[in-house]
Design a protein around this motif. Structure first.
Motif, PDB file in Angstrom:
ATOM      1  N   PRO A  58       0.828  -1.210   0.000  1.00  0.00           N
ATOM      2  CA  PRO A  58       0.000   0.000   0.000  1.00  0.00           C
ATOM      3  C   PRO A  58       0.868   1.268   0.000  1.00  0.00           C
ATOM      4  O   PRO A  58       1.839   1.364   0.756  1.00  0.00           O
ATOM      5  N   TRP A  60       0.742   4.240   1.105  1.00  0.00           N
ATOM      6  CA  TRP A  60       0.959   5.075   2.298  1.00  0.00           C
ATOM      7  C   TRP A  60       1.969   4.439   3.261  1.00  0.00           C
ATOM      8  O   TRP A  60       2.392   5.107   4.209  1.00  0.00           O
ATOM      9  N   MET A  61       2.358   3.177   3.024  1.00  0.00           N
ATOM     10  CA  MET A  61       3.395   2.573   3.871  1.00  0.00           C
ATOM     11  C   MET A  61       4.791   2.991   3.404  1.00  0.00           C
ATOM     12  O   MET A  61       5.787   2.695   4.061  1.00  0.00           O
ATOM     13  N   LEU A  62       4.869   3.663   2.261  1.00  0.00           N
ATOM     14  CA  LEU A  62       6.153   4.071   1.705  1.00  0.00           C
ATOM     15  C   LEU A  62       6.396   5.564   1.851  1.00  0.00           C
ATOM     16  O   LEU A  62       7.432   6.083   1.429  1.00  0.00           O
ATOM     17  N   ASN A  63       5.449   6.276   2.471  1.00  0.00           N
ATOM     18  CA  ASN A  63       5.539   7.736   2.542  1.00  0.00           C
ATOM     19  C   ASN A  63       4.566   8.206   3.624  1.00  0.00           C
ATOM     20  O   ASN A  63       3.346   8.051   3.473  1.00  0.00           O
TER      21      ASN A  63
END
Lengths: 209, 209, 209
Positions: A58, A60-63
């Motif tokens: 997903p 939003w798990m990277l930023n």
């Protein structure tokens, strides 16, 4: 399109989606944590379903930016809730711009993953419209998009225009801009003229379950 | 089993599942788009959860046939909704055959992915029964399978018969046919004789939450 | 921490979570199958969402122990439901210990997958708190954690203490123990002193949807 312009529009869209979720949570008397989660799910839920279907992490798990923007939305609602009602038109415009951008992002990501255009149209619609469905499930209401407004239909219309411009030989930028423009125009017109899809009611008033 | 026979049964099952979802959406006065989504989720929701758990791309993203069949179901309900009530028994038979096939498909796919039989039984049951759970969540009702009919239990019984035939040295085809047959028989008998599982009620009328 | 000690605590936590779900299903008059599913979803739902977000196979598909423990919970509730009310404090303690352990497990797994600490804190909170959210969606109630008790907030506090101990140079065991301890202490204190987060209500009594 310029990257930083896209990022600004995406942040505005995330903010508008989060505010819409937090305001509904406020009506339900949720506590701050609950309101934050409902706002977050509204803003990132559609993209999360898309990424699970695309078998990728997903977004939003990277930023952590999306979490921060949702926190800003919560603070804004807490501080200015009396004035937000008067800003309904402003929130609507941001929400519509955000919707258009989310659909374009969802389509582009699906095409980048090698899926055909019909999957991309569905993923774009999921990105734009299903955060609201998850929001309504969380606050235990029937999903609004199944009954009111030409919301998901606007996403589909945008997705189909993306496809048509592609078929007609238009550039990727033209495809994206036309997709976003169609979504914004259809959504605004549908609210102005009170468009809606036919209801699939039972003629014989059968309300039994 | 012959591939084309399987495909026909799968299409019939998809159609029956989609019709069941769309009819419930009609009772709730959803618009056409909402009804289509509820029908689609009923038909493909269980297999989608299964594929997410199996860490693979949801099956309907690889073949647009499921979307088309659901559209056909929507058109059928819109055109023939007055007559569909009289066809309840026909819809029930198709729904039951579809359920049986969905369980077999879900089990086979899980075994093909290298999971043990107990995981396959759960995945088969999820494939067959959890589209209906997602449908009930979307229309904001308590999931029907938690209260009525021996629905998921029929799936489990079929899955266990698959296992037993395997243990007794039967062929894969025999395992699949016995699994499907048990599900169809248990489901039909449970409706005829009004079988149900014991309710886990509180004796002392404690209705507090 | 000793592996077998961890395993015992995890089983106790799973049992407590499953019992809490099954008791709510009993209030709703679900049948045994429905109650089992609600118990199972309460116990494994949070970890399942976490594993989908981490793009890995849900943990309970690799070990049938969780299914067995949930079956034990169902038998316990069926046999002793009259007495379980008196054991509320015991269930609460087990539930709180389970919560603390689930958060630690969820954080550790996310860090092992290479995600940064802020993702791990979210994954820990999802592991601990979102089984209950899925439970409430299944039984068609507004999620309890959005309105009552400092539940998810306790998870976040534990996660942040994990982070702080790490920043201060503490060992992994110290990080985990402090995380679990903070969660248990915050949860118990919040119940004793009736702590709650501020409600995000509308001042002007706008109850319209």
């Amino acid at each position: 399109m310029d990257i930083s312009f896209l990022l600004i529009v995406e942040i505005i869209g995330t903010l508008a989606f989060a505010i819409s979720g937090i305001r509904l949570a406020a009506v339900k008397k949720f506590d701050w944590f609950g309101a934050y989660i409902v706002g977050l799910v509204t803003a990132i839920g559609g993209g999360t379903i898309r990424d699970l279907f695309l078998s990728t992490t997903p977004f939003w798990m990277l930023n952590y930016w999306y979490l921060v923007v949702t926190a800003v939305a919560l603070v804004l609602v807490i501080m200015f809730k009396r004035y937000l009602v008067r800003l309904d038109h402003t929130v609507f415009i941001f929400d519509t711009i955000g919707l258009a951008l989310f659909v374009v992002i969802g389509m582009q990501k699906s095409l980048d993953f090698g899926f055909p255009i019909w999957v991309a149209i569905i993923m774009g619609t999921i990105t734009g419209a299903f955060g609201g469905v998850l929001r309504d499930i969380l606050i235990n209401e029937e999903p609004l998009i199944f009954r009111k407004e030409v919301y998901a239909t606007a996403c589909l219309a945008g997705g189909i225009s993306y496809w048509l411009i592609h078929k007609l030989g238009g550039s990727v930028v033209l495809q994206q801009v036309s997709c976003a423009a169609i979504i914004i125009i259809v959504r605004i017109l549908s609210v102005i003229y009170n468009w809606s899809l036919p209801v699939l009611g039972n003629d014989n008033k059968d309300n039994s379950k």
